[in-house]
Scaffold this motif. Structure first.
Motif, PDB file in Angstrom:
ATOM      1  N   MET A  19     -21.377  -7.604  16.046  1.00  0.00           N
ATOM      2  CA  MET A  19     -20.651  -6.697  15.158  1.00  0.00           C
ATOM      3  C   MET A  19     -21.424  -6.502  13.852  1.00  0.00           C
ATOM      4  N   LEU A  23     -23.115  -2.911  12.574  1.00  0.00           N
ATOM      5  CA  LEU A  23     -22.734  -2.284  11.300  1.00  0.00           C
ATOM      6  C   LEU A  23     -23.939  -2.113  10.383  1.00  0.00           C
ATOM      7  N   TYR A 106     -14.081 -11.706   8.922  1.00  0.00           N
ATOM      8  CA  TYR A 106     -14.641 -10.564   8.204  1.00  0.00           C
ATOM      9  C   TYR A 106     -13.681  -9.390   8.222  1.00  0.00           C
ATOM     10  N   GLN A 107     -13.741  -8.645   7.128  1.00  0.00           N
ATOM     11  CA  GLN A 107     -13.086  -7.347   7.066  1.00  0.00           C
ATOM     12  C   GLN A 107     -14.191  -6.319   7.291  1.00  0.00           C
ATOM     13  N   VAL A 108     -14.009  -5.418   8.234  1.00  0.00           N
ATOM     14  CA  VAL A 108     -15.057  -4.461   8.575  1.00  0.00           C
ATOM     15  C   VAL A 108     -15.511  -3.679   7.349  1.00  0.00           C
ATOM     16  N   HIS A 109     -14.587  -3.231   6.511  1.00  0.00           N
ATOM     17  CA  HIS A 109     -14.967  -2.448   5.330  1.00  0.00           C
ATOM     18  C   HIS A 109     -15.834  -3.283   4.377  1.00  0.00           C
ATOM     19  N   ILE A 112     -19.376  -3.264   5.940  1.00  0.00           N
ATOM     20  CA  ILE A 112     -19.985  -1.939   5.743  1.00  0.00           C
ATOM     21  C   ILE A 112     -20.438  -1.794   4.294  1.00  0.00           C
TER      22      ILE A 112
END
Length: 131
Positions: A19, A23, A106-109, A112
């Protein structure tokens, strides 16, 4: 010619590693992956000068933890910050100035945002038109 920035991601969870790599690659960052501290040290010995960023889990399987990986990275790039990740509530302060800490899960934002920050930090400055 512009060379995209690169990051060594050290993460023992295959799902998280993929992941994070995906990203970062979507933001134009070249990714080098390691799933253990030992593998990361081997990569740093061979390609450390070409790695612009380190994103490491602190708790890794085996004898080499993320702190040790970061120490080896900082021996090559003494002023470059490191991105540390852990599930732990408290983190030792072994970081260099400017280093970041990311809490798992983790938070995807968040990831990113970090990838974009890494890409911008090493991008060439836009040229201004003479006038």
């Amino acid at each position: 010619m512009f060379t995209p920035p690169s990051v060594l991601i050290v993460e023992d969870s295959y799902v998280l590693l993929e992941m994070l790599a995906t990203l970062c690659e979507q933001e134009g960052i070249r990714v080098v992956e390691a799933s253990s501290g030992e593998a990361a040290l081997t990569l740093l010995r061979g390609r450390g000068a070409d790695i612009d960023w380190l994103f490491t889990d602190i708790r890794l399987p085996g004898l080499i933890d993320g702190w040790s990986v970061a120490q080896a990275y900082r021996a090559i790039h003494p002023d470059r910050p490191v991105i540390y990740a852990s599930t732990g509530a408290t983190v030792e302060r072994r970081t260099v100035p400017g280093s970041l800490f990311v809490r798992k899960p983790y938070q995807v934002h968040e990831i990113i945002g970090l990838a974009r920050m890494m890409a911008r930090a090493l991008s060439p400055a836009p040229r201004r038109a003479a006038g």
